[in-house]
Design a protein around this motif. Sequence first.
Motif, PDB file in Angstrom:
ATOM      1  N   ARG A  98       0.848  -1.191   0.000  1.00 20.67           N
ATOM      2  CA  ARG A  98       0.000   0.000   0.000  1.00 20.67           C
ATOM      3  C   ARG A  98       0.880   1.235   0.000  1.00 20.67           C
ATOM      4  O   ARG A  98       1.839   1.330   0.768  1.00 20.67           O
ATOM      5  N   GLN A  99       0.559   2.182  -0.867  1.00 17.12           N
ATOM      6  CA  GLN A  99       1.303   3.438  -0.862  1.00 17.12           C
ATOM      7  C   GLN A  99       0.964   4.244   0.392  1.00 17.12           C
ATOM      8  O   GLN A  99      -0.176   4.236   0.859  1.00 17.12           O
ATOM      9  N   ASP A 100       1.961   4.919   0.937  1.00 19.14           N
ATOM     10  CA  ASP A 100       1.705   5.772   2.083  1.00 19.14           C
ATOM     11  C   ASP A 100       1.039   7.071   1.625  1.00 19.14           C
ATOM     12  O   ASP A 100       0.915   7.333   0.431  1.00 19.14           O
ATOM     13  N   GLU A 101       0.602   7.861   2.571  1.00 20.15           N
ATOM     14  CA  GLU A 101      -0.007   9.151   2.233  1.00 20.15           C
ATOM     15  C   GLU A 101       1.089  10.084   1.711  1.00 20.15           C
ATOM     16  O   GLU A 101       2.106  10.287   2.364  1.00 20.15           O
ATOM     17  N   PHE A 102       0.854  10.625   0.522  1.00 20.67           N
ATOM     18  CA  PHE A 102       1.863  11.526  -0.050  1.00 20.67           C
ATOM     19  C   PHE A 102       1.200  12.381  -1.116  1.00 20.67           C
ATOM     20  O   PHE A 102       0.936  11.918  -2.228  1.00 20.67           O
ATOM     21  N   LEU A 103       0.914  13.624  -0.768  1.00 17.80           N
ATOM     22  CA  LEU A 103       0.273  14.558  -1.690  1.00 17.80           C
ATOM     23  C   LEU A 103       0.854  15.948  -1.434  1.00 17.80           C
ATOM     24  O   LEU A 103       0.731  16.475  -0.322  1.00 17.80           O
ATOM     25  N   LEU A 104       1.523  16.503  -2.432  1.00 21.23           N
ATOM     26  CA  LEU A 104       2.176  17.797  -2.292  1.00 21.23           C
ATOM     27  C   LEU A 104       1.489  18.826  -3.179  1.00 21.23           C
ATOM     28  O   LEU A 104       1.298  18.582  -4.377  1.00 21.23           O
ATOM     29  N   THR A 105       1.106  19.955  -2.619  1.00 24.57           N
ATOM     30  CA  THR A 105       0.523  21.033  -3.417  1.00 24.57           C
ATOM     31  C   THR A 105       1.381  22.288  -3.271  1.00 24.57           C
ATOM     32  O   THR A 105       1.930  22.565  -2.203  1.00 24.57           O
ATOM     33  N   ARG A 106       1.496  23.018  -4.362  1.00 28.10           N
ATOM     34  CA  ARG A 106       2.239  24.279  -4.380  1.00 28.10           C
ATOM     35  C   ARG A 106       1.408  25.332  -5.112  1.00 28.10           C
ATOM     36  O   ARG A 106       0.825  25.057  -6.156  1.00 28.10           O
ATOM     37  N   LEU A 112       2.582  29.571  -1.199  1.00 31.10           N
ATOM     38  CA  LEU A 112       2.204  28.657  -0.123  1.00 31.10           C
ATOM     39  C   LEU A 112       2.244  27.192  -0.563  1.00 31.10           C
ATOM     40  O   LEU A 112       1.984  26.864  -1.719  1.00 31.10           O
ATOM     41  N   GLN A 113       2.556  26.320   0.386  1.00 36.50           N
ATOM     42  CA  GLN A 113       2.524  24.872   0.165  1.00 36.50           C
ATOM     43  C   GLN A 113       1.569  24.241   1.162  1.00 36.50           C
ATOM     44  O   GLN A 113       1.358  24.746   2.259  1.00 36.50           O
ATOM     45  N   LYS A 114       1.003  23.094   0.757  1.00 35.13           N
ATOM     46  CA  LYS A 114       0.145  22.318   1.644  1.00 35.13           C
ATOM     47  C   LYS A 114       0.389  20.851   1.302  1.00 35.13           C
ATOM     48  O   LYS A 114       0.005  20.387   0.229  1.00 35.13           O
ATOM     49  N   ASP A 115       1.039  20.132   2.217  1.00 37.74           N
ATOM     50  CA  ASP A 115       1.462  18.766   1.949  1.00 37.74           C
ATOM     51  C   ASP A 115       0.843  17.807   2.948  1.00 37.74           C
ATOM     52  O   ASP A 115       0.798  18.080   4.152  1.00 37.74           O
ATOM     53  N   LEU A 116       0.382  16.661   2.443  1.00 38.21           N
ATOM     54  CA  LEU A 116      -0.101  15.570   3.288  1.00 38.21           C
ATOM     55  C   LEU A 116       0.882  14.417   3.122  1.00 38.21           C
ATOM     56  O   LEU A 116       0.977  13.829   2.045  1.00 38.21           O
ATOM     57  N   MET A 219      -8.022  17.598   4.173  1.00 33.94           N
ATOM     58  CA  MET A 219      -6.861  16.744   4.403  1.00 33.94           C
ATOM     59  C   MET A 219      -6.583  16.702   5.894  1.00 33.94           C
ATOM     60  O   MET A 219      -6.427  17.750   6.531  1.00 33.94           O
ATOM     61  N   LYS A 220      -6.564  15.491   6.453  1.00 34.97           N
ATOM     62  CA  LYS A 220      -6.409  15.334   7.898  1.00 34.97           C
ATOM     63  C   LYS A 220      -5.034  14.783   8.234  1.00 34.97           C
ATOM     64  O   LYS A 220      -4.580  13.806   7.659  1.00 34.97           O
TER      65      LYS A 220
END
Length: 253
Positions: A98-106, A112-116, A219-220
């Motif tokens: 299973r892939q881990d949680e990994f989502l990067l936004t820029r 600003l960045q918001k990463d899960l 995103m939690k």
Amino acid sequence: MNFRIFSILTFCLMCLGSTTISAQAESGVISFERNSNWQKIALELPYLSVEEKDRIQLTWGKSGGNITKMNLNFKDEQTLYTYAEDQGSTTDGSWTWRQDEFLLTRDYATGLQKDLVEILGKVYLVEDSIVPVKWKILNEIKDVAGYICMKAETRDSIKNQTIHAWFTDAIPLRGGPEYLGGLPGMILELNINNGAVVITATKVDLKPMPDGLGAPAKMKGKKFTQAQMNALLVDHIKTSIEGRKNPYWGIRY
């Protein structure tokens, strides 16, 4: 003629023919393959015990590593980078997970960045200003996924990595895969520590994209700043070195 000047002139001339492409390259999806060579990663870690190196050799001896498919969605000055598939696998297909949680936004317009991200079994939500990357543009050009790219170099002092990037101004956005961006054009390839990990664009699909680029509405995760995340990484790497273990079983290389 000075080679650097020649390379830059050549790059500029090639890009003149990309004017139409550049005008259209305002949104789309870039498909990447992330190739992790675990045996090579181990060789870059002189503090590993003999037992740990033997275990890595035994585990990855046949497959060498794993290839992970990633997507980078982009629109205007925004990017979203995450897995293209829910499961990962070794290059020979013998293992899946299973892939881990990994989502990067820029958002380069707001800075600003918001990463899960999931690290060491915990999920973190990192919200902060984008950290500028210090790049040195070099004298080389090559084709990546049909785009003429220039080479640049930077250094990750936390993970002790030398990183080379190939970027194109035919996609006039300062983004890229993983945590990197800030060059005068989209990054289409990253090479970390001389091939230990290579992330390469395989396809660029220019098309309209929705607002938000498909990011989940909520995103939690445990809220962190980038400084707190850096401190967590530094502490984990230090502890791993003291124990002569590979820190990258628990964090991204």
